[in-house]
Design an enzyme around this catalytic site. Structure first.
Site, short mmCIF file in Angstrom:
data_model
loop_
_atom_site.label_atom_id
_atom_site.label_comp_id
_atom_site.label_asym_id
_atom_site.label_seq_id
_atom_site.Cartn_x
_atom_site.Cartn_y
_atom_site.Cartn_z
CG ASP A 87 -1.83 1.19 1.28
OD1 ASP A 87 -2.97 1.06 0.79
OD2 ASP A 87 -1.42 2.26 1.79
CE1 TYR B 116 0.39 7.82 2.65
CE2 TYR B 116 0.97 5.60 1.97
CZ TYR B 116 0.10 6.46 2.61
OH TYR B 116 -1.02 5.97 3.20
CG HIS C 128 -4.76 9.70 0.50
ND1 HIS C 128 -3.39 9.72 0.33
CD2 HIS C 128 -4.95 9.20 1.74
CE1 HIS C 128 -2.79 9.24 1.40
NE2 HIS C 128 -3.71 8.94 2.29
CE LYS D 299 -3.86 4.77 0.77
NZ LYS D 299 -2.42 4.38 0.72
#
Length: 283
Positions: free
Chosen positions: A48, A53, A111, A78
């Site tokens: 994931d 990120y 997200h 996401k």
């Protein structure tokens, strides 16, 4: 669930491995690469990540260099908070594919439902994003569509225009934080709950009751927390950059919590803190 490769079946028939390896707060570069590499070597087959990120490229490199067939690894990413809407989502998704070095995703999520950039237009922005995602789904570039941090009113609004129902809602779910209203809503609508921060971003390790239960079962606190998540019907996404802990977090299939102990863990009110209101976030 008996091992890492056992699966839940999503509402469109796609199978998703029952534990995912989380990469939130894992920095791009060797740290992300080595941790994902270690997870794959331990048997994880569900990774994931997210555009926010900033580590998609390293995640993709680890997957590619693992020697494991792409179709045997379930990859989630996401949509970032600054690229909602139809055209921006198309651009964002194609960039995510390029970052990961793959030609499809197994799961793609919005997200956050109401980023600050779209605070006055989140409904139409999400509708546009979902339309773009549905098109990629129909083209075979995404195997399943989902959401993250969505509450019932966000989902109801999305469903007013969606052709495809979300398969997953990824939420902060951990001991003492079960988000009962949205969890019940998702259960009713056959939307799988994924649990991010299942160990409360480390807060769980300071909880005295969890220490007692870990001693009772002869397991680590992390293992008890992840096992609880599975028994709640969640799909946990534990994360670590330490190989020994990555391995330990996967060893949760040889014991079962009693119903009484599972209830005690669920009732540890906000022992890991609360959850951000997605309509009031500043990002």
């Amino acid at each position: 669930m008996k091992n890492l490769t056992d699966t839940y079946v999503l509402n469109n028939g796609v199978k998703i491995p029952c534990i995912g390896f989380g990469t939130w707060q894992t920095p791009e570069g060797e740290v992300a690469y080595e941790s994902v590499k270690a997870a794959l070597e331990c048997g994880y087959r569900h990774i994931d990540t997210a555009a926010m990120y900033g580590n998609e490229a390293s995640v993709g490199r680890a997957v590619k260099e693992s020697g494991i067939k792409r179709e045997d690894i379930f990859i989630t990413s996401k949509l970032g908070n600054t690229q909602h809407g139809y055209e921006d989502t198309k651009e964002a998704f194609l960039q995510t594919l390029a970052n990961l070095g793959t030609d499809y995703l197994d799961l793609y999520l919005i997200h956050w439902p109401n980023p600050i950039k779209y605070r006055d237009s989140w409904q139409s922005a999400n509708a546009g994003s979902w339309k773009a995602m549905e098109e990629f789904y129909e083209q075979g570039k995404i195997r399943a569509l989902g959401i993250s941090n969505f509450l019932p009113h966000h989902i109801d609004t999305l469903l007013e225009t969606a052709k495809i129902k979300p398969a997953v809602n990824q939420l902060r779910l951990c001991p003492g934080l079960t988000q009962e209203e949205v969890s019940a809503y998702c259960l009713k609508h056959d939307i799988l709950l994924e649990a991010y921060s299942p160990l409360g971003t480390g807060k769980l390790f300071t909880v005295e009751k969890m220490q007692e239960l870990a001693a009772k079962y002869g397991k680590s606190i992390a293992q008890v927390g992840i096992r609880w998540s599975l028994q709640m019907g969640y799909l946990p996404l534990p994360k670590s950059v330490t190989p020994s802990r990555i391995k330990e977090n996967a060893e949760v299939f040889d014991f079962t919590l009693t119903e009484e102990d599972a209830a005690v863990i669920a009732g540890l009110a906000e022992c890991c803190g609360g959850v951000a209101d997605p309509d009031l976030t500043n990002f």
